[in-house]
Design an enzyme around this catalytic site. Structure first.
Site, short mmCIF file in Angstrom:
data_model
loop_
_atom_site.label_atom_id
_atom_site.label_comp_id
_atom_site.label_asym_id
_atom_site.label_seq_id
_atom_site.Cartn_x
_atom_site.Cartn_y
_atom_site.Cartn_z
N CYS A 2 1.17 -7.93 -2.76
CA CYS A 2 1.40 -9.37 -2.56
C CYS A 2 2.89 -9.57 -2.44
O CYS A 2 3.64 -9.37 -3.40
CB CYS A 2 0.84 -10.17 -3.74
SG CYS A 2 1.19 -11.94 -3.62
N GLU A 102 -0.92 -12.20 3.54
CA GLU A 102 -0.99 -10.77 3.80
C GLU A 102 -0.85 -10.57 5.31
O GLU A 102 -1.12 -11.48 6.10
CB GLU A 102 -2.30 -10.16 3.30
CG GLU A 102 -2.45 -10.10 1.80
CD GLU A 102 -1.47 -9.18 1.10
OE1 GLU A 102 -0.65 -8.52 1.80
OE2 GLU A 102 -1.48 -9.13 -0.14
#
Length: 220
Positions: A2, A102
């Site tokens: 992340c 992402e």
């Protein structure tokens, strides 16, 4: 991993989700490593919101620069790594988030996608925090986000995702007396949170860019 996330929340939403005093926060749509961001942690038997630097700096580090490489902690190895194992046992926190990004490799380059709860609620990433004292005596507090294997929503885009804790596990995660083995097991299960996903502008790639436009859907 992340590497970017968002937090756009009203004081009432923050207070209701985490059981803390209402706090006015500037909406953020591109929170990036080494930047300060709010975390929720236990403090003297209560909960507090504190601004910490993203990228954990171990107490034994010689230089704060190591934090830029420790923005995430893999759940599978967190109890083995010297940088994280003590914090996992003693200094856990919740990281409020509205969504996260992402990237997927495509023919035209890496394409960012935005993930956010279907119901629009706040998320709580499982995190760890640490204190580091600089040579000049200044105390710096920092945090990292725990990651796990991607669930069925995230997996087509990326193989990792943040550990997302449901509200009924907040107290357990912050409890300094909680069983470490039980907590570790929680982190190894792909989160069941209902997420929606869509492509967004590559403008999010630049840290200097912020604003609600970053989370608007684009057509590929």
């Amino acid at each position: 991993m992340c590497g970017r996330y968002t937090l756009a929340v009203s004081p009432a939403q923050l207070a209701a989700r985490f059981g803390v005093a209402p706090l006015e926060l500037q909406p953020r749509y591109n929170i990036a490593p080494t930047q300060p961001a709010p975390v929720v942690r236990a403090s003297n038997g209560a909960r507090e919101v504190a601004l910490l630097r993203w990228g954990l700096i171990p107490s034994w580090a010689n230089d704060a620069a190591i934090g830029a490489r420790l923005i995430n902690a893999r759940s599978e190895t967190v109890l083995e790594k010297p940088a994280f194992r003590t914090a996992f046992r003693r200094r856990r926190c919740l990281i409020p988030a509205s969504g996260f990004y992402e990237w997927q490799q495509q023919t035209a380059g890496k394409q960012p996608f935005y993930f956010t709860p279907v119901d629009g609620d706040l998320m709580a990433f499982a995190g760890l925090w640490e204190q580091w004292r600089a040579p000049d005596g200044v105390l710096l507090e920092s945090y990292t986000i725990l990651t796990t294997a991607a669930n069925e929503v995230v997996a087509p885009i990326h193989d990792r995702m943040p550990v997302i804790l449901p509200p009924d596990l907040d107290a357990l995660w912050l409890d300094p007396a909680a069983d470490v083995a039980r907590l570790h097991a929680l982190c190894l299960t792909p989160p069941l949170v209902a997420l929606r996903v869509y492509p967004v502008s590559k403008a999010v790639n630049q840290v200097r860019n912020d604003g609600e436009g970053l989370i608007q859907p684009v057509t590929l």
